[in-house]
Scaffold this motif. Structure first.
Motif, PDB file in Angstrom:
ATOM      1  N   ARG A 190       0.824  -1.209   0.000  1.00  0.00           N
ATOM      2  CA  ARG A 190       0.000   0.000   0.000  1.00  0.00           C
ATOM      3  C   ARG A 190       0.857   1.257   0.000  1.00  0.00           C
ATOM      4  N   VAL A 196      -8.180   6.570  -2.757  1.00  0.00           N
ATOM      5  CA  VAL A 196      -9.198   5.769  -3.437  1.00  0.00           C
ATOM      6  C   VAL A 196      -8.552   4.584  -4.156  1.00  0.00           C
ATOM      7  N   LEU A 209      -7.214   1.932  -1.500  1.00  0.00           N
ATOM      8  CA  LEU A 209      -8.078   1.530  -0.392  1.00  0.00           C
ATOM      9  C   LEU A 209      -8.191   0.016  -0.199  1.00  0.00           C
ATOM     10  N   PRO A 210      -8.335  -0.812  -1.252  1.00  0.00           N
ATOM     11  CA  PRO A 210      -8.417  -2.264  -1.018  1.00  0.00           C
ATOM     12  C   PRO A 210      -7.241  -2.814  -0.222  1.00  0.00           C
ATOM     13  N   ALA A 220     -17.126  -5.414  -2.912  1.00  0.00           N
ATOM     14  CA  ALA A 220     -17.461  -4.139  -2.265  1.00  0.00           C
ATOM     15  C   ALA A 220     -16.830  -4.019  -0.882  1.00  0.00           C
ATOM     16  N   LEU A 276     -13.886  -4.590  -0.070  1.00  0.00           N
ATOM     17  CA  LEU A 276     -12.549  -4.010  -0.194  1.00  0.00           C
ATOM     18  C   LEU A 276     -12.592  -2.485  -0.162  1.00  0.00           C
ATOM     19  N   TYR A 277     -13.790  -1.931  -0.288  1.00  0.00           N
ATOM     20  CA  TYR A 277     -13.940  -0.473  -0.198  1.00  0.00           C
ATOM     21  C   TYR A 277     -14.728  -0.073   1.040  1.00  0.00           C
ATOM     22  N   SER A 278     -14.770  -0.969   2.036  1.00  0.00           N
ATOM     23  CA  SER A 278     -15.428  -0.635   3.295  1.00  0.00           C
ATOM     24  C   SER A 278     -14.637   0.476   3.985  1.00  0.00           C
ATOM     25  N   LEU A 291     -14.700   3.600   3.085  1.00  0.00           N
ATOM     26  CA  LEU A 291     -14.235   4.612   2.128  1.00  0.00           C
ATOM     27  C   LEU A 291     -14.486   6.024   2.640  1.00  0.00           C
ATOM     28  N   THR A 341     -12.259   6.741   5.612  1.00  0.00           N
ATOM     29  CA  THR A 341     -10.864   6.802   5.191  1.00  0.00           C
ATOM     30  C   THR A 341     -10.567   8.126   4.502  1.00  0.00           C
ATOM     31  N   LYS A 354     -12.671   4.737  10.958  1.00  0.00           N
ATOM     32  CA  LYS A 354     -12.189   4.022   9.776  1.00  0.00           C
ATOM     33  C   LYS A 354     -11.761   2.609  10.119  1.00  0.00           C
ATOM     34  N   GLN A 361     -13.538  -0.991   8.794  1.00  0.00           N
ATOM     35  CA  GLN A 361     -12.773  -1.927   7.978  1.00  0.00           C
ATOM     36  C   GLN A 361     -12.630  -3.297   8.637  1.00  0.00           C
TER      37      GLN A 361
END
Length: 283
Positions: A79, A122, A125-126, A158, A160-162, A164, A167, A223, A227
């Motif tokens: 990341r 963005v 994020l995953p 979806a 993987l974008y929890s 968002l 964050t 956040k 997640q």
């Protein structure tokens, strides 16, 4: 192609990758401790209403050995290295296109830092979601690839974008506030300080990082909660934290996060500034 001949955006990306690598490797233990404090996954917390950073740190070493402090370092690298590179290349591009002057001013700095972080946040994020799950101790993934496949298979892409919203609220706010403080502090440095530029940059970055960390701490707690528990919506997470822990719940993990973020941004920006200067570019 030699790096010195590369496009300025490529140079900014490579400088960001270098600074991200150094800061991630050194300060990953603080990020892990922060996540454990926020998610209350550490066994030492059973029967105890208050657990500090040192307690969690010692418990991780005792139960997972010293290398346990670097759990989650793989997704952190995946990341952070491209993420920081993407952030600085976007930052450089936005500054060149919209802020031709050396100092964009307070509002311009907020928009500049926040815009660059929104793009990087963005896209990455995953991996951020996977990193948080690695660190919290609740999930037993063996690799980043396995974690990605497991989440997609059992929870859907979806997931993987929890987080968002939380964050972006945290990261865009942090970066905007940080760049504003950092750029404004540097304008007050005397011209004669160029000999001590690395130390001056580090000091300004550290203070700016501390202030931005404290201001955005509540968003970081929310956040992390979303997640780790993707079934929760952001508003549900806020309500849960308040009901369970009161207003102080939004400050959980503030000490390790502020310490880590302060040191990370100070090192990252110092390395970035010095490397860019070495390559003949100003940040």
């Amino acid at each position: 192609m030699e790096l010195s001949l590369a496009h300025p955006v490529i140079k900014a990306f490579m400088c960001g990758c270098l600074s991200g690598t150094c800061s991630t490797l050194l300060f990953q233990p603080l990020d892990l401790v922060k996540t454990r404090l926020q998610t209350l996954q550490s066994p030492v917390q059973l029967g105890s209403s208050r657990v500090g950073m040192v307690t969690v740190l010692l418990n991780v070493v005792r139960t997972e050995r010293l290398l346990g402090l670097w759990k989650g370092v793989s997704p952190s690298f995946i990341r952070t290295i491209p993420g920081v590179g993407l952030y600085f290349s976007t930052y450089h591009s936005l500054k060149e296109h919209f802020f031709h002057e050396k100092n964009p001013g307070a509002l311009g700095a907020v928009l500049l830092g926040g815009g660059a972080r929104a793009v990087a946040g963005v896209i990455m994020l995953p991996v951020t979601v996977i990193k948080t799950r690695f660190e919290c101790g609740k999930y037993r993934y063996r690799s980043v690839a396995e974690a990605l496949c497991s989440v997609c298979r059992t929870e859907g892409p979806a997931a993987l974008y929890s987080g968002l919203t939380a964050t972006l609220l945290r990261d865009v706010s942090f970066s905007g506030i940080y760049v504003m403080f950092y750029s404004q502090m540097k304008t007050y440095l005397p011209k004669e300080i160029s000999t001590w530029a690395p130390l001056a940059n580090f000091s300004c970055a550290a203070l700016a990082g501390l202030l931005a960390s404290l201001i955005t701490q509540p968003a970081d707690v929310v956040k992390t909660m979303v997640q780790v528990h993707p079934a929760l919506k952001t508003t549900d997470a806020v309500r849960h934290i308040y009901v369970e822990h009161g207003p102080r719940g939004f400050l959980r993990g503030a000490v390790p996060r502020s310490l880590r973020r302060t040191l990370v941004v100070a090192m990252t920006w110092t390395i970035y500034e010095q490397t860019m200067a070495y390559l003949g570019l100003k940040s």
